[in-house]
Design a protein around this motif. Structure first.
Motif, mmCIF file in Angstrom:
data_model
loop_
_atom_site.group_PDB
_atom_site.id
_atom_site.type_symbol
_atom_site.label_atom_id
_atom_site.label_comp_id
_atom_site.label_asym_id
_atom_site.label_seq_id
_atom_site.Cartn_x
_atom_site.Cartn_y
_atom_site.Cartn_z
ATOM 1 N N ARG A 148 -2.021 9.329 6.348
ATOM 2 C CA ARG A 148 -3.146 9.356 7.279
ATOM 3 C C ARG A 148 -3.595 7.928 7.533
ATOM 4 N N ARG A 202 0.114 11.115 -4.852
ATOM 5 C CA ARG A 202 -0.586 9.838 -4.789
ATOM 6 C C ARG A 202 0.376 8.649 -4.860
ATOM 7 N N GLY A 221 -10.174 7.139 -8.399
ATOM 8 C CA GLY A 221 -10.588 5.946 -7.655
ATOM 9 C C GLY A 221 -11.183 4.901 -8.567
ATOM 10 N N ARG A 232 0.813 -1.219 0.000
ATOM 11 C CA ARG A 232 0.000 0.000 0.000
ATOM 12 C C ARG A 232 0.851 1.277 0.000
ATOM 13 N N LEU A 265 -10.704 12.769 1.698
ATOM 14 C CA LEU A 265 -10.546 12.173 0.371
ATOM 15 C C LEU A 265 -9.515 11.052 0.440
ATOM 16 N N SER A 266 -8.601 11.185 1.372
ATOM 17 C CA SER A 266 -7.710 10.094 1.777
ATOM 18 C C SER A 266 -7.180 9.300 0.592
ATOM 19 N N GLU A 267 -7.597 8.043 0.450
ATOM 20 C CA GLU A 267 -7.010 7.149 -0.538
ATOM 21 C C GLU A 267 -7.339 7.514 -1.983
ATOM 22 N N ILE A 268 -8.318 8.410 -2.209
ATOM 23 C CA ILE A 268 -8.625 8.764 -3.607
ATOM 24 C C ILE A 268 -8.035 10.117 -4.015
ATOM 25 N N ARG A 293 9.322 16.823 1.718
ATOM 26 C CA ARG A 293 8.854 15.740 0.860
ATOM 27 C C ARG A 293 9.614 15.735 -0.461
ATOM 28 N N SER A 318 -8.273 -2.085 -5.600
ATOM 29 C CA SER A 318 -7.509 -0.930 -6.045
ATOM 30 C C SER A 318 -6.968 -0.090 -4.895
ATOM 31 N N GLU A 319 -7.485 1.137 -4.745
ATOM 32 C CA GLU A 319 -6.906 2.083 -3.789
ATOM 33 C C GLU A 319 -7.115 1.698 -2.334
ATOM 34 N N ILE A 320 -7.998 0.730 -2.023
ATOM 35 C CA ILE A 320 -8.169 0.370 -0.609
ATOM 36 C C ILE A 320 -7.442 -0.929 -0.252
ATOM 37 N N SER A 343 -8.027 -1.102 3.583
ATOM 38 C CA SER A 343 -7.999 0.038 4.506
ATOM 39 C C SER A 343 -8.515 1.241 3.741
ATOM 40 N N GLY A 344 -9.531 1.874 4.275
ATOM 41 C CA GLY A 344 -10.108 3.011 3.568
ATOM 42 C C GLY A 344 -10.721 4.007 4.523
ATOM 43 N N SER A 345 -11.415 4.973 3.940
ATOM 44 C CA SER A 345 -11.931 6.064 4.761
ATOM 45 C C SER A 345 -13.446 6.003 4.935
#
Lengths: 539, 539
Positions: free
Chosen positions: A290, B231, B361, A231, B319-322, A259, A320-322, A360-362
Motif C-alpha cells: 500500500r 510484515r 511498532g 523499506r 494499520l499499514s506499516e505497523i 504470495r 524504524s517502520e517508517i 513514509s507512513g500512514s
C-alpha cells in the motif's frame, strides 16, 4: 554540551525550512513540529536528463580488441529480416539500412557502442517465442533491451547481435486491489506503472533515478535495487512470478500470482538478475505494498563518516517502520551538483557529508513526531551540524534533486567510471578516499583545468551498505581505467564486498566476477547456463 | 445505523479487555484508548506440545506400497558405520542396534515412519562434506533432518536412508549490530536464535508455531512462511547467503553477508525451498530487522467471510506499516480449541469467524491510536460484531493461544490431513465449506461419536492468501485420503492456487506438483536437479 533546536525559520524560499542550526545565541526553543511538514506521497521530480553527448562513442569492439566475436554465431540474412517482418506487426522491424539505430546500439553512459543492424519490437510473448525459435535455429545472437538505462553495458550489443526491444509490450495485465498483486508486460515503464498503482493507493516496491525510461522487465532482469529497497526489500522477495522465453523459444510460464507457493525449486529466481542471459523476460507478477499516505524528507550536514553511521543506527531504531530512505552524499558530490545546476544549496555552510532521510507512513502527526524526536536526538548528541526539512512536496522533490542529480550532473562532464559496490559499512567510505589517493599517486590531478579526471565522488544507499564511487572524466581513457581496475575490485575482495551491488555484471563487470563469488558458486552458474541455453553455452 | 463504541469494561479477568460490544443501551462513549494496551515485544507463549501419541505409526513403506525403494541405492555396511565413527566426534553416530531411533524415523504428525538404521550428527561443515563424499561413493541415500517438525513427511526417511541430524551444528557464527546481518549454523533452533537477537534489539524475520524445536537451516530448506511473512516478507528476500554441502561432498560457499550483491545468477535461491534435495544446508546468513518496541494484539468476531476480507483491506490501509499479523480462524477451529483446552473463551458469544490482528511498532501511543481508529471504523461500519484487546503481554499470549492452539489440539485427536494451500482471497474459505459437503456426500459424519472424522476446520494467514484446511481424524484411513485427494488439489488447480503454500512438497505432496506448476517449470526443475545431483537424478 547539550544542544537544543532553535526556533524554526524559513531560510530559503525556494528550498526547505531550516530545522536546526547550532545555537550561537540564547534564542533557543524546542518547538520544531511546525517545520516537519509532510508531502503527499508521489513521484519526486525527475532530474532533467543530460542532453545526448556530442562526442562520438567508439565501437566497443575497437575499445576492447581482446573481446572477439564468436564465429559460430550466424549472421543475419535478408531472409531472416523478411521472416521477422512476416511474423511481427508493421513497423516492428527496424534495420540500419532504413534508419538510425544508434539509440539502440549506444548505452546510456555513452561508453559502449554495438553494431546491430536489426531491431525487433515484438508485441506479445508468442512473437518473442517465434523470434527466439528462429534465432535458435539460425544461431543468431540476440540482446534483449528494456529502457536501455543500464550502467554496465549489458543492454546494448557488443557486435552485431539482434536487439529485441521490449518497448511495445507495455500493458498492465491485471491488478488485484485486495492482495496488491500486479501482473504486467515486461516493457511497462517503471514510472508509468507506479503512477497506475498510485491511482489505486498502491506503490511499486522499487524506485530509481531512471524510472522515466527503464522497464519493469529490465528491472527484474537486472535485479535493480534502487531507493526503496531499504523499506520494501529486494525483488527476490517481491517478485512472485516471471514469464520468459527461453533461448530455444520455449515459453517459461512461471507467472504465479500467489504470495506463497512452496511447490518445488523456485526456478523463476534465476531469471531475477540474470541480465537476459537465461531468457527474455516477457511478463512479471509482483507484490505491491500500500502506498504511504505521508512522506517526509529531511536533509542534513555532518562532519564525519563516523557520524553518518551513527545517524543511520539511530534512524533504524527510532524511525524504524517508517524509514524509507537513508541516502548519503559526500561534499564533492554536492559541490558538483551545485556547480552544474546552479541551484541554491539547502544548507548555507559546507559540510563534509550530507544525508537525506525519507520517512513514509500512514499518519501525518505520528510521522512528524517520530522524525522530530529523531532529529532532536541527533542535534543534542552533536551528530548533525545543520539541516532542513521539506515543508511540501515541491521542497521534498528539490531535496531529492541533491541526491538524484549526482549521476545526472556527473554524466555531463564527458564520461563516468562507475563503481556500484557493497562493502561492510565501517569501511564503506574509505574506498573513495583511497581512490583519490591512488589517482594522485599516478600523477593525475583531480578537477583542474588540465586534468582529464573531473571529480571523484562517493554517495549511495547507506542503509543497504551500497556505495556509488564515481570517477568523472572528460573522456574515457584506457590509462585511467587501468589505474582503477582491477585495483578497485581487489580492494573490495579484501573486504569480502561485492563488485556489483545493484547494477549487475553486463559487459563491464563480467571479467571481475571471481572477486565476489567463490569458484563453487561460479561453477554452478556455468552449469545452470548450460541447462537454460545448451547451444550458446557450448561456444 | 452508525455504531459507536461503548465504554470499556474488563469482562474476563483471565483474558483481555473487551473493546467493544454492539450498544444495546444508551451507555455510549468513544473512549477506547485505555483498552489498547501494548505489550513488550517478545516471544509469545508457545502452546504446550501434544504428548507423543500412543498409537503405533505404520511404516511408510507399508502405507504406500506403490512407493518402492530404488535398488541402485547401496546398503549401509559395518565398514560405513566404522568410517563414520572414525571421522565424527564420540556419540555422533547412532545405530538402531544400540538405541531407539524412532524419534528420527517418525515425523511430527505421526503419519510417516522410516526404517533408518543409522543417524549421524556432524559438528561442522567439513564433517558434513566427508559424510556426503562417502555416501556419494557408496551410493547411500541420505535424509537431512533439522528439528523434524515438517508437516509433509520430508524430514524422515521413507526407507533406510541415513539420517543426517543437524542438531549439533548450532552456533551463531557472527552478528553485525549495525547492519542486522546474522550468520549462523543450520542447526540453531529458531526460538533460541530469536532470543539471541532479542537481546540485541533485533528479530528473526520468521516465526512459527514449531519455533521451540525447528532449525533455522530447516526453515530455509523448506522456505518456511509462518507468522511474520506479512510484515518481513519471504526468506527469498531476507536470506542473504547459504552454505551447503552438495551431493558429492563439494562445499557450496555462498554465505554472502551483503544486503546487495548483483554478481551473476542468484544460485543460493535454489536451496531455499529445495527441501534437502539439492544439498545439505550447513549455514545461513540472513538480514534481521530491528525488533519492534511495542506489540498490540486484538481479537474479534465477525459473522461472514466477506467481512473478514473487508477487515483485512481496511487493516492494510490503516494499520499499514505497523500491521504484523492478520490471522483468521473459523468457528469450528475455535470450538475445537475450547473443547480440548477448557480455557475460557475471549468472547462470550459465538461468531462464525474470528480474526487476530497484531501490530508491531516503535511508539506505544501512536500504535494504540492507529489500532483504536481502525477498530472504531470496523465497529461503525458493522464489520466486527465483538472483540477484545490484550492489556499486557500475558493477555496477548493468551489470545495467540486461540490461533496457535488449533494445530496442537487437532493433533490430539489421532491424525490430521493437513492442506496448506494458497488460493485467491475471494474463494479462500469456500474450500473448507466444499470439503465438509464432500465428506458428507460420501456418507461420513463429522464430529459424531461413531465417525472417524473428528473435525474439518479452516484457519490461516489471510494476509498471505494462505489457508490451512485441516481434517482431523481418529486414525489415518486410506478411504478418507481418497475422498480428499486428489479432489482438493483439483479444486485448487481450477483456481490457479498452490497445493503447498508454505509446508513444501516432501513425501506427501510430491505427486501433486503438476497441479500447481506448469510443465515448462517442472522440466527446468528436473534439469536443475541433474546439475546438483547428477548421480541419483539418473535413477
Amino acid at each position: 554540551m547539550r544542544q537544543t533546536i532553535r526556533t524554526l525559520r524559513a531560510l530559503h524560499s525556494v528550498h526547505a525550512t531550516k530545522f536546526a542550526t547550532k545555537p550561537t545565541s540564547a534564542l533557543i526553543s524546542t518547538a520544531v513540529s511546525c517545520a516537519v511538514v509532510a508531502v503527499n506521497a508521489g513521484q519526486r521530480r525527475q532530474y532533467a536528463s543530460a542532453p545526448a553527448g556530442t562526442q562520438v562513442v567508439k565501437l566497443t569492439s575497437q575499445m576492447y580488441p581482446d573481446v572477439v566475436r564468436d564465429g559460430r554465431f550466424g549472421e543475419i540474412s535478408r531472409e531472416d529480416v523478411e521472416y521477422f517482418k512476416s511474423i511481427l506487426s508493421p513497423g516492428a522491424v527496424l534495420t540500419a539500412a532504413e534508419e538510425d539505430l544508434s539509440g539502440y546500439n549506444i548505452d546510456s553512459m555513452r561508453k559502449y557502442r554495438g553494431q546491430s543492424q536489426v531491431v525487433l519490437k515484438p508485441r506479445s510473448t508468442e512473437e518473442v517465442s517465434l523470434i527466439m525459435k528462429r534465432c535458435h535455429e539460425r544461431k543468431l545472437a540476440v540482446v534483449p533491451q528494456g529502457g536501455n538505462t543500464g550502467l554496465v553495458g549489458g543492454s546494448v550489443p557488443v557486435f552485431d547481435e539482434i536487439v529485441i526491444s521490449m518497448s511495445l509490450m507495455n500493458k498492465i495485465r491485471s491488478f488485484d486491489e485486495v492482495s496488491g498483486i500486479l501482473v504486467a508486460d515486461a516493457g511497462c515503464i517503471l514510472e508509468t506503472t507506479d503512477q497506475y498503482l498510485a491511482e489505486r493507493e498502491y506503490i511499486f516496491p522499487l524506485d530509481l533515478g531512471a524510472k522515466g525510461s527503464c522497464h519493469i522487465g529490465g528491472n527484474v532482469a537486472t535485479n535493480a535495487g534502487g531507493l526503496r529497497l531499504l523499506r520494501y526489500g529486494s525483488l527476490h522477495g517481491t517478485v512472485l512470478g516471471v514469464e520468459a522465453v527461453m533461448p530455444d523459444g520455449t515459453i517459461f510460464s512461471g507467472l504465479g500470482k500467489l504470495r506463497k507457493d512452496n511447490t518445488g525449486y523456485d526456478i523463476k529466481q534465476l531469471f531475477i538478475g540474470s541480465e537476459g542471459t537465461l531468457g527474455v523476460i516477457t511478463g512479471i507478477s509482483i507484490l505491491c505494498p500500500r502506498r504511504s499516505k505521508v512522506v517526509n524528507v529531511a536533509f542534513f550536514g555532518l562532519e564525519s563518516y563516523d557520524k553518518v553511521q551513527q545517524a543511520f543506527v539511530k534512524a533504524k531504531g527510532e524511525l524504524s517502520e517508517i524509514l524509507s530512505a537513508f541516502e548519503f552524499m559526500d561534499r564533492a558530490s554536492q559541490d558538483h551538483v551545485a556547480r552544474f545546476t546552479e541551484l541554491r544549496r539547502p544548507l548555507d555552510e559546507p559540510h563534509n557529508f550530507y544525508v537525506l532521510v525519507e520517512t513514509s507512513g500512514s499518519n501525518l502527526a505520528h510521522d512528524e513526531e517520530k522524525l522530530q524526536t529523531y532529529l532532536e536526538g541527533l542535534m543534542e548528541s552533536d551528530v548533525i551540524s545543520d539541516g532542513v526539512l521539506a515543508q511540501d512536496e515541491t521542497q521534498a522533490k528539490n531535496l531529492w534533486t541533491w541526491r538524484e542529480g549526482i549521476p545526472e550532473t556527473l554524466g555531463k562532464s564527458g564520461g563516468v567510471y562507475k563503481y556500484d559496490v557493497s562493502i561492510p559499512l565501517d569501511e564503506l567510505y574509505k574506498l573513495v578516499e583511497d581512490t583519490r589517493v591512488r589517482i594522485q599517486e599516478f600523477g593525475l590531478d583531480i578537477g583542474t583545468d588540465d586534468s582529464n579526471v573531473v571529480n571523484v565522488v562517493g554517495y549511495g544507499h547507506l542503509g543497504d551498505g551500497n556505495l556509488h564511487l564515481n570517477v568523472a572524466v572528460k573522456q574515457y581513457d584506457k590509462k585511467i581505467e587501468h589505474i582503477l581496475e582491477p585495483w578497485v575490485y581487489e580492494w573490495i575482495e579484501k573486504r569480502q564486498g561485492s563488485v556489483s551491488a545493484e547494477h549487475g555484471l553486463g559487459f563491464a563487470k563480467k571479467p571481475y566476477l571471481q572477486y565476489s563469488k567463490d569458484q563453487s558458486v561460479i561453477q554452478l552458474m556455468r552449469q545452470v547456463k548450460k541447462v537454460y541455453d545448451p547451444v550458446s553455452s557450448k561456444f
